[in-house]
Design an enzyme around this catalytic site. Sequence first.
Site, PDB file in Angstrom:
ATOM      1  N   ASP A 160     -38.238  42.256 -31.522  1.00  0.00           N
ATOM      2  CA  ASP A 160     -39.549  42.014 -30.944  1.00  0.00           C
ATOM      3  C   ASP A 160     -39.880  40.628 -30.628  1.00  0.00           C
ATOM      4  O   ASP A 160     -39.001  39.493 -30.897  1.00  0.00           O
ATOM      5  CB  ASP A 160     -40.522  42.694 -31.704  1.00  0.00           C
ATOM      6  N   LYS A 183     -35.588  48.620 -27.253  1.00  0.00           N
ATOM      7  CA  LYS A 183     -36.252  48.132 -28.738  1.00  0.00           C
ATOM      8  C   LYS A 183     -36.719  49.325 -29.289  1.00  0.00           C
ATOM      9  O   LYS A 183     -36.849  49.589 -30.580  1.00  0.00           O
ATOM     10  CB  LYS A 183     -37.220  46.963 -28.565  1.00  0.00           C
TER      11      LYS A 183
END
Length: 204
Positions: A139, A121
Amino acid sequence: MRKKEKAALIMDVLNKLYPEVPIPLEHSDAYTLLVAVVLSAQCTDARVNTVTPGLFDLAGTPEEMAQVPVETIKEIIRPCGLSNNKSKAISNLSKIIVREYGGKVPDNMDELEKLPGVGHKTASVVVSQAFGQNAFPVDTHIHRLMTRWGLTSGKNVIQTEKDAKKIFPEESWNRLHLQIIYFGREYCPARGHDPMNCPICSQL
């Protein structure tokens, strides 16, 4: 409603609500963005933005950060939580960037993910927001909303990212992932959510 129809509706609503999408983490270049994203793990962007000015005043480049004792970094970033691990990661990734990349943050996912404290991420955020490459960082907000909107099975963030990339046009990814984050915070919270008053959920 089919997924493609949902996607079109969602993009239309988000483009109207958020025609401009500033990057929530304050930074001045790829390196300061990378450090800020590392700090944002299990911490709010707002909290990170209160900590980074002091950190970057002390050391705003990999060369400078590599010279700062880990304990000093740890003390400055303590309000962000997980300061023991994060301070080591920031120190070590800075040294690696200086030693192996000539002080320049690598601009590809594979090299970024090799750095300490940098997961998929984090790497996705850096390539999309610092280097303008198409990526779809997922997220907790995006994972939650994609599941709520019936666009993914919600088994894990990896599956959610794959599903998002299939559903939404690639040229929209960098902008869209920020729009969804802003929307989740403002209109579509995890708790106390009223679907009938939600600009997207009320239409799905």
